[in-house]
Write a protein that holds these residues in place. Sequence first.
Motif, PDB file in Angstrom:
ATOM      1  N   THR A  19       0.850  -1.202   0.000  1.00  0.00           N
ATOM      2  CA  THR A  19       0.000   0.000   0.000  1.00  0.00           C
ATOM      3  C   THR A  19       0.880   1.244   0.000  1.00  0.00           C
ATOM      4  O   THR A  19       1.418   1.625   1.056  1.00  0.00           O
ATOM      5  CB  THR A  19      -0.926   0.026   1.226  1.00  0.00           C
ATOM      6  N   SER A  49       1.278   4.202   2.970  1.00  0.00           N
ATOM      7  CA  SER A  49       0.879   3.760   4.304  1.00  0.00           C
ATOM      8  C   SER A  49       2.066   3.716   5.260  1.00  0.00           C
ATOM      9  O   SER A  49       1.917   3.992   6.463  1.00  0.00           O
ATOM     10  CB  SER A  49       0.213   2.388   4.237  1.00  0.00           C
ATOM     11  N   LEU A  66       2.679   7.202   6.490  1.00  0.00           N
ATOM     12  CA  LEU A  66       1.608   7.577   7.415  1.00  0.00           C
ATOM     13  C   LEU A  66       1.803   6.896   8.766  1.00  0.00           C
ATOM     14  O   LEU A  66       1.563   7.509   9.816  1.00  0.00           O
ATOM     15  CB  LEU A  66       0.254   7.186   6.808  1.00  0.00           C
ATOM     16  N   GLU A  84      -1.321  -0.365  11.214  1.00  0.00           N
ATOM     17  CA  GLU A  84      -1.286  -0.016   9.789  1.00  0.00           C
ATOM     18  C   GLU A  84      -2.076  -1.037   8.964  1.00  0.00           C
ATOM     19  O   GLU A  84      -2.870  -0.672   8.089  1.00  0.00           O
ATOM     20  CB  GLU A  84       0.158   0.019   9.290  1.00  0.00           C
ATOM     21  N   TYR A  99      -5.828  -0.658   9.287  1.00  0.00           N
ATOM     22  CA  TYR A  99      -6.402   0.481   8.579  1.00  0.00           C
ATOM     23  C   TYR A  99      -6.350   0.331   7.050  1.00  0.00           C
ATOM     24  O   TYR A  99      -7.112   0.988   6.336  1.00  0.00           O
ATOM     25  CB  TYR A  99      -5.674   1.776   8.977  1.00  0.00           C
ATOM     26  N   THR A 100      -5.444  -0.504   6.549  1.00  0.00           N
ATOM     27  CA  THR A 100      -5.250  -0.582   5.099  1.00  0.00           C
ATOM     28  C   THR A 100      -5.750  -1.879   4.468  1.00  0.00           C
ATOM     29  O   THR A 100      -5.966  -1.931   3.256  1.00  0.00           O
ATOM     30  CB  THR A 100      -3.750  -0.434   4.751  1.00  0.00           C
ATOM     31  N   TRP A 118      -3.462   6.671  -0.093  1.00  0.00           N
ATOM     32  CA  TRP A 118      -2.995   7.272   1.156  1.00  0.00           C
ATOM     33  C   TRP A 118      -2.029   8.427   0.906  1.00  0.00           C
ATOM     34  O   TRP A 118      -1.749   9.201   1.822  1.00  0.00           O
ATOM     35  CB  TRP A 118      -2.307   6.216   2.023  1.00  0.00           C
ATOM     36  N   ASN A 119      -1.548   8.573  -0.330  1.00  0.00           N
ATOM     37  CA  ASN A 119      -0.656   9.686  -0.638  1.00  0.00           C
ATOM     38  C   ASN A 119      -1.414  10.993  -0.836  1.00  0.00           C
ATOM     39  O   ASN A 119      -0.863  12.074  -0.666  1.00  0.00           O
ATOM     40  CB  ASN A 119       0.160   9.394  -1.905  1.00  0.00           C
ATOM     41  N   THR A 163      -5.061  11.241   0.093  1.00  0.00           N
ATOM     42  CA  THR A 163      -6.224  11.339   0.975  1.00  0.00           C
ATOM     43  C   THR A 163      -5.796  11.850   2.346  1.00  0.00           C
ATOM     44  O   THR A 163      -4.914  11.269   2.987  1.00  0.00           O
ATOM     45  CB  THR A 163      -6.904   9.975   1.124  1.00  0.00           C
TER      46      THR A 163
END
Length: 531
Positions: free
Chosen positions: A52, A55, A58, A69, A72-73, A94-95, A97
């Motif tokens: 992902t 992620s 993040l 992690e 959530y993914t 995720w980059n 959002t």
Amino acid sequence: MLTFDDVLKEVGEFGKYQKWITLILSISGVTFSFLIVVVIFLGTPPKHRCKTPGSAELRERCGWSLEEEMNYTLPLDSSSSTSYSQCEKYNIDWNTTFVSCENPLLSIQNGTSDMPRTGCNDGWVFESSRSSIVIEYELVCKDAWMLDMSQASIETGFLVGAIITGYIADRFGRKVCLLISLFGVALTGIIVSFAPNYPLFLIFRILQGIFGRGISWLSVTTEIVGAKYRKVVAIITQSAFGVGIMLLPGIAYWIRSWKGLQIAASVPNFILLLYCCLIPESPRWLLSRKRNREAFKITQHMAEQNGKCLPANYNEMLLGENITGEISNPSILDLFRTPQMRKHTLILMYSWFTGAVVYLGLILRLGLQEDDVYFDVFIAGVVELPATFLSVIAVDRVGRRKPFILSNLMAGLFCVISIFISKEMYWLKSCLVTLGRFAITMSFSVLYLVNTELYPTSIRNLGVSVCSSLSDIGGIVTPFLLFRLGFIWSELPIIVFGVLALSCSGLLLLLPETRGMRLPETVEDVENISR
């Protein structure tokens, strides 16, 4: 008329010379087992999850643990409420959002229940201490079937090679065929380790199988010993195969790279090219090709090494072993032209198919238990040894026919009985399946011996190769049979294995006993066996 079997009684049916040849040729049985079993370690599927993008950054910014992690993914697997999906992830960039670090999914479509999913478009993260072709070529999820193909590719090569190498051995000689096969297996095996993509990997695995078939049947050893010692050759050859299976897990444990392991399993075949100086051509084959002078030299050397002398009437054998007329080249049609040859061929073909499906199916089934693969393969090799010894004792005491029939019967019964044992009694169920594999291993040991003894010298290798090609078809079918039927009901493959083995035991009642019988030299000899 004097025959080669009569001469062997004078020069030694299993003397020092034959023991030496059998011993050094058995080493190729070890490397042949590597060829078949190494794919287990090359293609062990590791744990994996979707990669992902964004992620990881993040997680670092928010201070999440790896478990957070993933929570959530990744969605949960549809078949489990505790493990994450290995082939899907949440469809979130995720980059781009913006999310909060506190339960970010709550701010996107009201939680996980409405969260859209997508496949692993950005690749996978693999959790493994060793490399494998699964990681190298990403053979997971929608491409998982390609891993089954990699296992079936070697059997596909065996199927093609059965005809090619069988013809070469009967047309150009046993020794020539063996040397070509050893060189081909070694060369293609090394090329496999450097294959830049999966299609090339598959192509050269098939080529390995084609060459490998020429190593599997060593007629030289069978044809230079007396009838009562052919069983000794069988046990040494089969035991070498089992020893190879036992050695491979140790090699794989220390060599963690699949490329390194593939090279380690292939290079020994180059060393075995020394056979060109160490082993003779089969005198029986030379006589069948009317190359009498060469056959005489080899037989004379055999007598000298055994401390014996050739019989004075040796020249009579040259007449007895050669058929008047032109040399006829071997043809597959020869296996079906006459009634006895046709019957033997069809029954033996079914026996090879059944043996391969049951034997390989019960081994692959071990992988479904998710146990230690190194230990499982080692135990598979351990089982080979007592099964082989017991089969040889049986064929020595009671002949070929009864042990052949009973081993298939017991394999079928153990498989059928095991389906009535509940999963709670796992130890008992496992023991029954292991006994079934023990019995089918015994059957294989007798099968090769019987197959060799039921064909004349002129087409012996071709006959064994054609019949054994059904084992290659069985090897191709087995993975798909095991997993597809297992998807319907986990016990269904075991039922199929049991039915195949039981039906095979019934057909074997139609074969003759070959204990103590001299190897047939002509098709007419085979037709006279029953009479």
